[in-house]
Scaffold this motif. Structure first.
Motif, short mmCIF file in Angstrom:
data_model
loop_
_atom_site.label_atom_id
_atom_site.label_comp_id
_atom_site.label_asym_id
_atom_site.label_seq_id
_atom_site.Cartn_x
_atom_site.Cartn_y
_atom_site.Cartn_z
N PHE A 100 -9.54 3.43 -3.34
CA PHE A 100 -8.13 3.70 -3.02
C PHE A 100 -7.47 4.53 -4.11
O PHE A 100 -6.71 5.46 -3.85
CB PHE A 100 -7.36 2.38 -2.84
CG PHE A 100 -7.66 1.67 -1.55
CD1 PHE A 100 -8.13 2.35 -0.44
CD2 PHE A 100 -7.44 0.30 -1.44
CE1 PHE A 100 -8.39 1.69 0.75
CE2 PHE A 100 -7.70 -0.36 -0.26
CZ PHE A 100 -8.18 0.33 0.86
N PHE A 156 0.83 -1.21 0.00
CA PHE A 156 0.00 0.00 0.00
C PHE A 156 0.87 1.26 0.00
O PHE A 156 0.60 2.21 -0.74
CB PHE A 156 -0.92 -0.01 1.22
CG PHE A 156 -1.87 1.15 1.29
CD1 PHE A 156 -3.12 1.08 0.68
CD2 PHE A 156 -1.52 2.32 1.94
CE1 PHE A 156 -4.00 2.15 0.73
CE2 PHE A 156 -2.38 3.40 1.99
CZ PHE A 156 -3.63 3.32 1.39
N VAL A 214 -1.62 -4.98 -3.48
CA VAL A 214 -2.69 -4.61 -2.56
C VAL A 214 -3.95 -5.40 -2.89
O VAL A 214 -4.63 -5.94 -2.02
CB VAL A 214 -2.98 -3.10 -2.61
CG1 VAL A 214 -4.23 -2.77 -1.81
CG2 VAL A 214 -1.79 -2.31 -2.08
#
Length: 279
Positions: free
Chosen positions: A202, A167, A175
């Motif tokens: 994200f 990450f 991830v």
């Protein structure tokens, strides 16, 4: 309430996965006997939870003669025995390497039950593999725990570190591999279902070059259910000049040899975001 429900479900469905292997036991008269392989060759060992492991000198004669202590149900006594080193001894899929065991005369056991007994699989080795002798069924068996709780937690910790590092370096592929395809996520901002939707979030929120996020996860409590672990954690996220600290929980499942998150509660913040000065 949701947490309690999930724990109850896990406790129900994971019982069968707590034991990774079951080895059928045969009997020598009424004594439990299991197949043990030494360097690929098959031998018959008596399963004895009241004794330490040893070999039959008629099957394993090579070795150095020494006076050793032998423990059985009747107590511990000194005896002359050969000390034998086994390069590889396996019980099911579990292997012991460079194992040193005493070799004594066990012919009396064989005469009593009518079969050659090559050794004793005792409490010392049974404990190391987490084995349980189950005589309650019509087919007796040796049930061997796949891994100890501590070893499972250690592997999960290693996985968490790898996912955290992925990450922080914005490695989307790595991830994504940490997440189950059907992951369910609860957060203060929004709820998500599915890996693809979470990865989009994200990407939208944290992929900016001007807003590089750094995540630090500190697990502090585990509930182990065979192939699943409910973990409670504290995390710190540094986003630009803002630092946020929160507590949450995650449900990890081991499928195909990889730990992945199937449920994530991002929790509530322990304190308000703090602006961190670079000066």
């Amino acid at each position: 309430m949701l947490r309690l429900f999930l724990l109850l479900v896990l406790a129900t469905v994971a019982v069968e996965s707590m034991f990774a292997e079951e080895i059928v036991i045969v009997t020598c008269d009424v004594l439990p006997v299991v197949e043990v392989r030494v360097s690929g060759m098959s031998f018959q060992f008596l399963v004895d939870t009241a004794a330490t492991s040893m070999l039959n000198i008629n099957s394993f004669a090579a070795g150095e003669t020494k006076k050793i202590a032998i423990t059985s149900w009747s107590g511990t006594v000194d005896a002359q025995a050969k000390q034998v080193t086994l390069n590889d001894l396996s019980v099911g899929d579990h292997h012991f390497h460079n194992l040193v065991l005493p070799s004594v005369d066990l012919s009396g056991i064989g005469r009593a039950c009518g079969r050659q007994i090559d050794g004793v699989l005792g409490i010392d080795l049974l404990r190391k593999v987490g084995a349980v002798l189950d005589l309650t069924d019509h087919t007796p068996r040796l049930r061997i725990d796949g891994e100890t709780t501590e070893s499972v937690k250690k592997k999960l910790d290693e996985r968490i570190v790898g996912c955290e590092e992925a990450f922080n370096r914005q490695d989307e592929a790595s991830v994504s591999d940490c997440l189950d395809p059907e992951i369910v996520v609860f957060s203060e901002r929004a709820d998500f279902h599915g890996r693809q939707r979470l990865m989009e979030f994200f990407r939208e929120r944290y992929s900016s070059r001007h807003l590089h996020a750094q995540l630090s996860v500190k697990p502090f409590f585990y509930h182990v259910f065979g192939g699943a672990i409910w973990m409670e954690y504290e995390f710190q996220a540094n986003i630009g000049e803002i630092t946020a600290v929160a507590q949450g929980s995650a449900l990890w499942s081991n499928a195909g040899g990889k730990w992945r998150i199937i449920h994530l509660d991002m929790g509530s913040r322990m304190e308000k975001p703090v602006a961190v000065s670079n000066h």
